[in-house]
Design a protein around this motif. Structure first.
Motif, PDB file in Angstrom:
ATOM      1  N   MET A  42     131.442 -22.986 -21.721  1.00 20.97           N
ATOM      2  CA  MET A  42     131.031 -24.369 -21.906  1.00 20.97           C
ATOM      3  C   MET A  42     129.519 -24.454 -22.088  1.00 20.97           C
ATOM      4  O   MET A  42     128.751 -23.831 -21.370  1.00 20.97           O
ATOM      5  CB  MET A  42     131.483 -25.201 -20.708  1.00 20.97           C
ATOM      6  CG  MET A  42     132.999 -25.208 -20.534  1.00 20.97           C
ATOM      7  SD  MET A  42     133.546 -26.156 -19.118  1.00 20.97           S
ATOM      8  CE  MET A  42     133.280 -27.825 -19.721  1.00 20.97           C
ATOM      9  N   LEU A  43     129.100 -25.245 -23.077  1.00 22.79           N
ATOM     10  CA  LEU A  43     127.683 -25.428 -23.418  1.00 22.79           C
ATOM     11  C   LEU A  43     127.014 -24.095 -23.729  1.00 22.79           C
ATOM     12  O   LEU A  43     125.831 -23.908 -23.483  1.00 22.79           O
ATOM     13  CB  LEU A  43     126.941 -26.155 -22.285  1.00 22.79           C
ATOM     14  CG  LEU A  43     127.568 -27.458 -21.788  1.00 22.79           C
ATOM     15  CD1 LEU A  43     126.754 -28.050 -20.653  1.00 22.79           C
ATOM     16  CD2 LEU A  43     127.700 -28.465 -22.919  1.00 22.79           C
ATOM     17  N   GLY A  44     127.784 -23.178 -24.299  1.00 27.94           N
ATOM     18  CA  GLY A  44     127.304 -21.826 -24.555  1.00 27.94           C
ATOM     19  C   GLY A  44     126.070 -21.794 -25.443  1.00 27.94           C
ATOM     20  O   GLY A  44     125.995 -22.464 -26.463  1.00 27.94           O
ATOM     21  N   GLY A  45     125.081 -20.995 -25.045  1.00 27.25           N
ATOM     22  CA  GLY A  45     123.876 -20.788 -25.834  1.00 27.25           C
ATOM     23  C   GLY A  45     122.849 -21.886 -25.715  1.00 27.25           C
ATOM     24  O   GLY A  45     121.778 -21.786 -26.316  1.00 27.25           O
ATOM     25  N   MET A  46     123.118 -22.934 -24.927  1.00 26.01           N
ATOM     26  CA  MET A  46     122.193 -24.065 -24.825  1.00 26.01           C
ATOM     27  C   MET A  46     121.189 -23.836 -23.700  1.00 26.01           C
ATOM     28  O   MET A  46     121.474 -23.189 -22.704  1.00 26.01           O
ATOM     29  CB  MET A  46     122.963 -25.359 -24.541  1.00 26.01           C
ATOM     30  CG  MET A  46     123.992 -25.721 -25.583  1.00 26.01           C
ATOM     31  SD  MET A  46     123.262 -26.099 -27.177  1.00 26.01           S
ATOM     32  CE  MET A  46     122.373 -27.621 -26.812  1.00 26.01           C
ATOM     33  N   ARG A  47     119.976 -24.400 -23.885  1.00 24.99           N
ATOM     34  CA  ARG A  47     119.047 -24.465 -22.759  1.00 24.99           C
ATOM     35  C   ARG A  47     119.615 -25.414 -21.716  1.00 24.99           C
ATOM     36  O   ARG A  47     120.263 -26.410 -22.044  1.00 24.99           O
ATOM     37  CB  ARG A  47     117.683 -24.977 -23.212  1.00 24.99           C
ATOM     38  CG  ARG A  47     116.828 -23.979 -23.950  1.00 24.99           C
ATOM     39  CD  ARG A  47     115.382 -24.457 -24.005  1.00 24.99           C
ATOM     40  NE  ARG A  47     114.588 -23.586 -24.854  1.00 24.99           N
ATOM     41  CZ  ARG A  47     114.325 -23.817 -26.131  1.00 24.99           C
ATOM     42  NH1 ARG A  47     114.780 -24.920 -26.696  1.00 24.99           N
ATOM     43  NH2 ARG A  47     113.612 -22.973 -26.843  1.00 24.99           N
ATOM     44  N   ALA A  48     119.347 -25.132 -20.452  1.00 24.57           N
ATOM     45  CA  ALA A  48     119.908 -25.951 -19.381  1.00 24.57           C
ATOM     46  C   ALA A  48     119.101 -25.745 -18.113  1.00 24.57           C
ATOM     47  O   ALA A  48     118.280 -24.827 -18.019  1.00 24.57           O
ATOM     48  CB  ALA A  48     121.361 -25.570 -19.132  1.00 24.57           C
ATOM     49  N   LEU A  49     119.343 -26.584 -17.124  1.00 24.91           N
ATOM     50  CA  LEU A  49     118.848 -26.326 -15.784  1.00 24.91           C
ATOM     51  C   LEU A  49     119.695 -25.215 -15.171  1.00 24.91           C
ATOM     52  O   LEU A  49     120.886 -25.093 -15.483  1.00 24.91           O
ATOM     53  CB  LEU A  49     118.960 -27.580 -14.921  1.00 24.91           C
ATOM     54  CG  LEU A  49     118.230 -28.845 -15.393  1.00 24.91           C
ATOM     55  CD1 LEU A  49     118.465 -29.980 -14.399  1.00 24.91           C
ATOM     56  CD2 LEU A  49     116.738 -28.593 -15.560  1.00 24.91           C
ATOM     57  N   PRO A  50     119.109 -24.395 -14.309  1.00 29.14           N
ATOM     58  CA  PRO A  50     119.947 -23.429 -13.590  1.00 29.14           C
ATOM     59  C   PRO A  50     121.017 -24.165 -12.788  1.00 29.14           C
ATOM     60  O   PRO A  50     120.822 -25.323 -12.389  1.00 29.14           O
ATOM     61  CB  PRO A  50     118.953 -22.724 -12.651  1.00 29.14           C
ATOM     62  CG  PRO A  50     117.595 -23.055 -13.164  1.00 29.14           C
ATOM     63  CD  PRO A  50     117.700 -24.369 -13.877  1.00 29.14           C
ATOM     64  N   ASP A  51     122.152 -23.512 -12.550  1.00 31.84           N
ATOM     65  CA  ASP A  51     123.200 -24.147 -11.744  1.00 31.84           C
ATOM     66  C   ASP A  51     123.842 -23.115 -10.835  1.00 31.84           C
ATOM     67  O   ASP A  51     123.418 -21.958 -10.785  1.00 31.84           O
ATOM     68  CB  ASP A  51     124.219 -24.856 -12.641  1.00 31.84           C
ATOM     69  CG  ASP A  51     124.908 -23.914 -13.606  1.00 31.84           C
ATOM     70  OD1 ASP A  51     125.358 -22.842 -13.173  1.00 31.84           O
ATOM     71  OD2 ASP A  51     125.005 -24.249 -14.806  1.00 31.84           O
ATOM     72  N   ASN A  52     124.854 -23.543 -10.122  1.00 33.18           N
ATOM     73  CA  ASN A  52     125.465 -22.648  -9.137  1.00 33.18           C
ATOM     74  C   ASN A  52     126.746 -21.990  -9.644  1.00 33.18           C
ATOM     75  O   ASN A  52     127.605 -21.599  -8.877  1.00 33.18           O
ATOM     76  CB  ASN A  52     125.744 -23.398  -7.825  1.00 33.18           C
ATOM     77  CG  ASN A  52     126.818 -24.475  -7.996  1.00 33.18           C
ATOM     78  OD1 ASN A  52     127.052 -24.975  -9.095  1.00 33.18           O
ATOM     79  ND2 ASN A  52     127.455 -24.836  -6.893  1.00 33.18           N
ATOM     80  N   GLY A  53     126.872 -21.891 -10.966  1.00 36.50           N
ATOM     81  CA  GLY A  53     127.966 -21.115 -11.545  1.00 36.50           C
ATOM     82  C   GLY A  53     129.262 -21.863 -11.756  1.00 36.50           C
ATOM     83  O   GLY A  53     130.321 -21.246 -11.892  1.00 36.50           O
ATOM     84  N   TRP A  54     129.219 -23.205 -11.845  1.00 35.46           N
ATOM     85  CA  TRP A  54     130.438 -23.953 -12.129  1.00 35.46           C
ATOM     86  C   TRP A  54     130.976 -23.573 -13.507  1.00 35.46           C
ATOM     87  O   TRP A  54     130.230 -23.149 -14.390  1.00 35.46           O
ATOM     88  CB  TRP A  54     130.173 -25.465 -12.076  1.00 35.46           C
ATOM     89  CG  TRP A  54     129.230 -25.955 -13.139  1.00 35.46           C
ATOM     90  CD1 TRP A  54     127.882 -26.069 -13.055  1.00 35.46           C
ATOM     91  CD2 TRP A  54     129.584 -26.357 -14.469  1.00 35.46           C
ATOM     92  NE1 TRP A  54     127.366 -26.524 -14.234  1.00 35.46           N
ATOM     93  CE2 TRP A  54     128.385 -26.715 -15.118  1.00 35.46           C
ATOM     94  CE3 TRP A  54     130.784 -26.468 -15.162  1.00 35.46           C
ATOM     95  CZ2 TRP A  54     128.355 -27.163 -16.440  1.00 35.46           C
ATOM     96  CZ3 TRP A  54     130.762 -26.908 -16.481  1.00 35.46           C
ATOM     97  CH2 TRP A  54     129.560 -27.247 -17.102  1.00 35.46           C
ATOM     98  N   SER A  55     132.262 -23.720 -13.683  1.00 37.48           N
ATOM     99  CA  SER A  55     132.887 -23.460 -14.981  1.00 37.48           C
ATOM    100  C   SER A  55     134.093 -24.374 -15.128  1.00 37.48           C
ATOM    101  O   SER A  55     134.432 -25.128 -14.213  1.00 37.48           O
ATOM    102  CB  SER A  55     133.316 -21.992 -15.097  1.00 37.48           C
ATOM    103  OG  SER A  55     134.461 -21.751 -14.292  1.00 37.48           O
ATOM    104  N   ALA A  56     134.755 -24.288 -16.270  1.00 39.21           N
ATOM    105  CA  ALA A  56     135.948 -25.100 -16.484  1.00 39.21           C
ATOM    106  C   ALA A  56     137.067 -24.703 -15.533  1.00 39.21           C
ATOM    107  O   ALA A  56     137.966 -25.491 -15.259  1.00 39.21           O
ATOM    108  CB  ALA A  56     136.423 -24.960 -17.930  1.00 39.21           C
ATOM    109  N   ARG A  57     137.009 -23.479 -14.997  1.00 41.72           N
ATOM    110  CA  ARG A  57     138.088 -22.974 -14.156  1.00 41.72           C
ATOM    111  C   ARG A  57     137.801 -23.080 -12.665  1.00 41.72           C
ATOM    112  O   ARG A  57     138.722 -23.124 -11.855  1.00 41.72           O
ATOM    113  CB  ARG A  57     138.369 -21.511 -14.508  1.00 41.72           C
ATOM    114  CG  ARG A  57     138.914 -21.318 -15.924  1.00 41.72           C
ATOM    115  CD  ARG A  57     139.196 -19.846 -16.202  1.00 41.72           C
ATOM    116  NE  ARG A  57     139.809 -19.649 -17.511  1.00 41.72           N
ATOM    117  CZ  ARG A  57     139.128 -19.562 -18.639  1.00 41.72           C
ATOM    118  NH1 ARG A  57     137.810 -19.660 -18.626  1.00 41.72           N
ATOM    119  NH2 ARG A  57     139.741 -19.388 -19.799  1.00 41.72           N
TER     120      ARG A  57
END
Length: 340
Positions: free
Chosen positions: A252-267
């Motif tokens: 999800m949102l692959g290759g985009m700049r983002a804020l760091p996060d705690n590793g959430w995913s669709a699963r």
């Protein structure tokens, strides 16, 4: 119902009522530029015309032809795409542009177009019909709705799509196939709308088997409940800069700049630790609906004296709008800045 009368009546309506859109040529005009048709169709997937127009105009100003887009760094295209959503489209856009530029132009038939990266049956048919004048059966969500009502097709989706496509094939004319496809799209976007269709002024009213009960078509199965996910985004600030990372290319949102996060995913919910030791303050939370997942993202903010471990970059706060953050992280950033 005479299929030839359907197409003739619709084209007469389109000649008067066609929408003026930046990627179109007027009804009955010369074939459109395949680059502009392809670009618009990719942008319009799962996205409204109103949202796409400013992006399309910025893209075609910056990259006026497929060769220019092919030469663009992927990260610049991804940043320019920010806010349109479904970011895998942007990666496929660059990949396809490079293939087309290398071969010297777009193929002019559906078979050749289908062989390009990221072009499915609908996009290939749309480009073949609109840009190259080929007879092609073009079925998007608007066309699907119009045809399901026109023929009162009551087979539930997705199984009913085969019957809808077959019916669309029967009414697609050999000439002006591109205009016909765009006329169907315009009809579905205006008169034959999802709710409150205006059957009394519809140019196909005299042919329509679903008239009077139009909102019953197409028949859709009950919606499945979306999975609920939770995550945390980290706003890490130092000396007028914020720490940004690049998300993995896949996912999800692959290759985009983002804020760091705690590793959430669709699963899974995010379970990772903060990327740096700091005195964290909760800035609030934002919610975002993806295709199959609903996410609640808490925003934690801190000011630090050193960079987190791992890859990333310090981005100037006064140029944050140039970072190309996807909508989810742009809203998280706005929340953190408001909390300051």
């Amino acid at each position: 119902m005479l299929e030839t009368e359907v197409s003739a009546d619709l084209l007469r309506w389109y000649d008067v009522h066609a929408r003026s859109l930046p990627w179109r040529v007027p009804p009955g005009g010369n074939a459109a530029d395949p680059y502009r048709v392809w670009l618009s169709e990719v942008m319009l997937q799962q996205t409204t015309v109103a949202a796409v127009i400013p992006y399309f105009e910025r893209f075609t100003t910056r990259w006026p032809d497929v060769q220019a887009l092919a030469a663009a760094p992927e990260e610049e295209v991804m940043a320019a795409w920010a806010g349109l959503g479904y970011y895998s489209r942007a990666r496929r856009l660059v990949e396809c542009a490079r293939v087309v530029a290398q071969r010297g132009g777009f193929p002019s038939d559906e078979v050749g177009l289908r062989a390009l990266p990221g072009l499915g049956a609908y996009t290939a048919a749309a480009v073949a019909a609109i840009a190259f004048g080929q007879r092609a059966v073009v079925v998007d969500a608007n066309v699907e709705r119009v045809v399901a009502r026109l023929f009162a097709i009551d087979a539930p989706l997705p199984a009913g799509r085969a019957e809808i496509r077959e019916a669309t094939d029967r009414i697609t004319p050999a000439l002006r196939s591109g205009d016909f496809a765009q006329a169907m799209m315009d009809l579905g976007a205006s008169i034959c709308s999802v709710r409150a269709p205006q059957c009394l002024i519809c140019p196909l009213s005299s042919h329509c088997a679903g008239k009077g009960a139009a909102e019953a078509y197409p028949v859709k199965p009950p919606k499945k409940a979306k999975a609920q996910r939770k995550g945390i985004a980290y706003w890490i600030e130092r000396d007028g800069h914020v720490w940004l990372v690049r998300r993995e290319a896949k996912g999800m949102l692959g290759g985009m700049r983002a804020l760091p996060d705690n590793g959430w995913s669709a699963r899974t919910d995010g379970m990772g630790a903060p990327p740096v030791s700091a005195q964290w303050l909760e800035a609030g939370s934002v919610s975002h609906i993806f295709t199959h997942v609903a996410l609640e993202l808490d925003v934690w903010a801190a000011k630090v004296s050193h960079a987190p471990q791992g890859d990333g970059e310090w981005w100037p706060l006064d140029r944050l709008d140039e970072a190309g953050l996807p909508t989810l992280y742009a809203r998280a950033a706005a929340l953190a800045l408001k909390g300051e």
